[in-house]
Structure formats: C-alpha cells, structure tokens
Motif scaffolding. Structure first.
Motif, PDB file in Angstrom:
ATOM      1  N   VAL A  29       0.803  -1.229   0.000  1.00 47.51           N
ATOM      2  CA  VAL A  29       0.000   0.000   0.000  1.00 47.51           C
ATOM      3  C   VAL A  29       0.837   1.281   0.000  1.00 47.51           C
ATOM      4  O   VAL A  29       0.288   2.377  -0.018  1.00 47.51           O
ATOM      5  CB  VAL A  29      -1.009   0.014   1.165  1.00 47.51           C
ATOM      6  CG1 VAL A  29      -2.007  -1.131   1.023  1.00 47.51           C
ATOM      7  CG2 VAL A  29      -0.323  -0.042   2.519  1.00 47.51           C
ATOM      8  N   GLY A  30       2.165   1.148   0.028  1.00 50.62           N
ATOM      9  CA  GLY A  30       3.034   2.312  -0.095  1.00 50.62           C
ATOM     10  C   GLY A  30       3.125   3.194   1.138  1.00 50.62           C
ATOM     11  O   GLY A  30       3.223   4.414   1.033  1.00 50.62           O
ATOM     12  N   ILE A  31       3.101   2.589   2.310  1.00 50.35           N
ATOM     13  CA  ILE A  31       3.261   3.331   3.567  1.00 50.35           C
ATOM     14  C   ILE A  31       4.446   2.736   4.309  1.00 50.35           C
ATOM     15  O   ILE A  31       4.617   1.517   4.346  1.00 50.35           O
ATOM     16  CB  ILE A  31       1.993   3.258   4.429  1.00 50.35           C
ATOM     17  CG1 ILE A  31       0.874   4.067   3.783  1.00 50.35           C
ATOM     18  CG2 ILE A  31       2.256   3.753   5.848  1.00 50.35           C
ATOM     19  CD1 ILE A  31      -0.379   4.158   4.602  1.00 50.35           C
ATOM     20  N   ASP A  32       5.248   3.614   4.914  1.00 47.48           N
ATOM     21  CA  ASP A  32       6.401   3.089   5.657  1.00 47.48           C
ATOM     22  C   ASP A  32       5.928   2.379   6.919  1.00 47.48           C
ATOM     23  O   ASP A  32       4.861   2.686   7.471  1.00 47.48           O
ATOM     24  CB  ASP A  32       7.396   4.209   5.987  1.00 47.48           C
ATOM     25  CG  ASP A  32       6.849   5.182   7.005  1.00 47.48           C
ATOM     26  OD1 ASP A  32       7.124   5.005   8.203  1.00 47.48           O
ATOM     27  OD2 ASP A  32       6.119   6.115   6.603  1.00 47.48           O
ATOM     28  N   GLU A  33       6.716   1.418   7.343  1.00 46.53           N
ATOM     29  CA  GLU A  33       6.308   0.547   8.439  1.00 46.53           C
ATOM     30  C   GLU A  33       6.180   1.279   9.768  1.00 46.53           C
ATOM     31  O   GLU A  33       5.270   0.987  10.547  1.00 46.53           O
ATOM     32  CB  GLU A  33       7.269  -0.639   8.569  1.00 46.53           C
ATOM     33  CG  GLU A  33       6.701  -1.707   9.449  1.00 46.53           C
ATOM     34  CD  GLU A  33       7.385  -3.055   9.345  1.00 46.53           C
ATOM     35  OE1 GLU A  33       7.329  -3.793  10.338  1.00 46.53           O
ATOM     36  OE2 GLU A  33       7.946  -3.366   8.284  1.00 46.53           O
ATOM     37  N   GLU A  34       7.021   2.240  10.020  1.00 48.50           N
ATOM     38  CA  GLU A  34       6.921   2.980  11.289  1.00 48.50           C
ATOM     39  C   GLU A  34       5.584   3.727  11.380  1.00 48.50           C
ATOM     40  O   GLU A  34       4.918   3.696  12.420  1.00 48.50           O
ATOM     41  CB  GLU A  34       8.078   3.964  11.439  1.00 48.50           C
ATOM     42  CG  GLU A  34       8.024   4.742  12.746  1.00 48.50           C
ATOM     43  CD  GLU A  34       9.149   5.740  12.918  1.00 48.50           C
ATOM     44  OE1 GLU A  34       9.166   6.398  13.975  1.00 48.50           O
ATOM     45  OE2 GLU A  34      10.008   5.881  12.013  1.00 48.50           O
ATOM     46  N   THR A  35       5.181   4.360  10.290  1.00 43.73           N
ATOM     47  CA  THR A  35       3.894   5.068  10.270  1.00 43.73           C
ATOM     48  C   THR A  35       2.742   4.093  10.487  1.00 43.73           C
ATOM     49  O   THR A  35       1.843   4.344  11.302  1.00 43.73           O
ATOM     50  CB  THR A  35       3.713   5.832   8.943  1.00 43.73           C
ATOM     51  OG1 THR A  35       4.770   6.791   8.819  1.00 43.73           O
ATOM     52  CG2 THR A  35       2.366   6.524   8.876  1.00 43.73           C
ATOM     53  N   MET A  36       2.763   2.970   9.778  1.00 39.30           N
ATOM     54  CA  MET A  36       1.692   1.982   9.917  1.00 39.30           C
ATOM     55  C   MET A  36       1.662   1.414  11.336  1.00 39.30           C
ATOM     56  O   MET A  36       0.584   1.237  11.915  1.00 39.30           O
ATOM     57  CB  MET A  36       1.867   0.851   8.902  1.00 39.30           C
ATOM     58  CG  MET A  36       0.717  -0.140   8.892  1.00 39.30           C
ATOM     59  SD  MET A  36      -0.845   0.572   8.362  1.00 39.30           S
ATOM     60  CE  MET A  36      -0.606   0.560   6.585  1.00 39.30           C
ATOM     61  N   TYR A  37       2.823   1.134  11.887  1.00 37.17           N
ATOM     62  CA  TYR A  37       2.926   0.607  13.249  1.00 37.17           C
ATOM     63  C   TYR A  37       2.246   1.574  14.225  1.00 37.17           C
ATOM     64  O   TYR A  37       1.458   1.163  15.077  1.00 37.17           O
ATOM     65  CB  TYR A  37       4.405   0.416  13.595  1.00 37.17           C
ATOM     66  CG  TYR A  37       4.668  -0.222  14.934  1.00 37.17           C
ATOM     67  CD1 TYR A  37       4.738  -1.600  15.061  1.00 37.17           C
ATOM     68  CD2 TYR A  37       4.872   0.557  16.074  1.00 37.17           C
ATOM     69  CE1 TYR A  37       5.000  -2.201  16.297  1.00 37.17           C
ATOM     70  CE2 TYR A  37       5.125  -0.029  17.308  1.00 37.17           C
ATOM     71  CZ  TYR A  37       5.190  -1.402  17.412  1.00 37.17           C
ATOM     72  OH  TYR A  37       5.436  -1.987  18.625  1.00 37.17           O
ATOM     73  N   ASN A  38       2.530   2.863  14.065  1.00 33.69           N
ATOM     74  CA  ASN A  38       1.950   3.861  14.955  1.00 33.69           C
ATOM     75  C   ASN A  38       0.452   4.042  14.719  1.00 33.69           C
ATOM     76  O   ASN A  38      -0.316   4.193  15.670  1.00 33.69           O
ATOM     77  CB  ASN A  38       2.685   5.199  14.808  1.00 33.69           C
ATOM     78  CG  ASN A  38       4.100   5.125  15.355  1.00 33.69           C
ATOM     79  OD1 ASN A  38       4.373   4.395  16.306  1.00 33.69           O
ATOM     80  ND2 ASN A  38       5.009   5.859  14.753  1.00 33.69           N
ATOM     81  N   LEU A  39       0.033   4.011  13.470  1.00 36.19           N
ATOM     82  CA  LEU A  39      -1.386   4.162  13.143  1.00 36.19           C
ATOM     83  C   LEU A  39      -2.255   3.057  13.740  1.00 36.19           C
ATOM     84  O   LEU A  39      -3.411   3.287  14.083  1.00 36.19           O
ATOM     85  CB  LEU A  39      -1.592   4.155  11.623  1.00 36.19           C
ATOM     86  CG  LEU A  39      -1.277   5.431  10.870  1.00 36.19           C
ATOM     87  CD1 LEU A  39      -1.290   5.169   9.370  1.00 36.19           C
ATOM     88  CD2 LEU A  39      -2.284   6.509  11.222  1.00 36.19           C
TER      89      LEU A  39
END
Length: 129
Positions: A29-39
C-alpha cells in the motif's frame, strides 16, 4: 518468506495483531512501516479493551481501505473479512476469541492472524492489477 510467515514473525516480535497484519502489507500500500505501526497501535487487544473487534481484522480493514480508496468497496470487503472470520471462529470479538469470560479460547492470536491473512489474500487476488 510468505506474507503469512511475515505476519507470524511480526506477531512474535512485539507487534499486536493489527500491527502484524497492517505492517506486513506496507509495501503493498506504499506506507512506511513505522507510520503503519503507529497508526494501528490502538487496534490491538480488541481496541485496547478486549471488548472490540479482533485486531487482526482491524489491521486488514486498514489495508483494504488503502487499496480500495472507495468506501463502498471497502465496506463490502470488510463485511467479507468479518463474515468469513466469524464463520470460521464463531466470533470476531477479542474477549470471545481469547475465552476471557468462558475460560475456553476459540482461537489463538496466531491463529487469528493466519486466518485474516488468508481472507485478505483472497480479496487482494480478486482485485484488478
């Protein structure tokens, strides 16, 4: 390594169920893992209370929303995830799956994330490239 294996690896390494699912599909989906982890932090343990929907389902719904970019399609796919998961496991609620009130777990967290990956993969396979 398959996505299912990646999800299990993440689950065993400090990711809640939602994070394990969502972070495994970051590349898709083109999102970095740190951002997704936090979301997805608040979706673990049935929205933090065990009273809510299994975090693995919530993580998959985040991914579906990012893939579809269309609320109608996302709702349809979310229903498919919920219905197939409930058919297999008798509930979608974390506390029921963990057996908090009955003392009899319906499914382990590892089993839940495995089930959700399979459902999510079937949905993705049906999407046009």
């Amino acid at each position: 390594m398959s996505r299912e294996e990646k999800v299990i690896e993440k689950k065993q390494n400090m990711h809640n169920c939602a994070q394990a699912i969502a972070c495994t599909y970051c590349d898709y989906v083109g999102i970095d893992e740190e951002t997704m982890y936090n979301l997805t932090q608040g979706f673990g343990a049935g929205n933090g209370t065990m009273e809510g929907t299994c975090g693995a389902i919530s993580g998959a719904e985040v991914i579906i929303g990012l893939i579809n970019k269309n609320s109608g399609d996302t709702m349809k796919d979310s229903r498919k995830i919920m219905n197939e998961f409930k058919e297999k496991n008798k509930s979608v609620l974390c506390k029921d799956l963990k057996g908090i009130e009955t003392g009899k777990p319906l499914r382990s967290c590892e089993g839940c994330v495995r089930d959700v990956v399979k459902i999510l993969e079937s949905i993705i396979d049906e999407k046009p490239l």
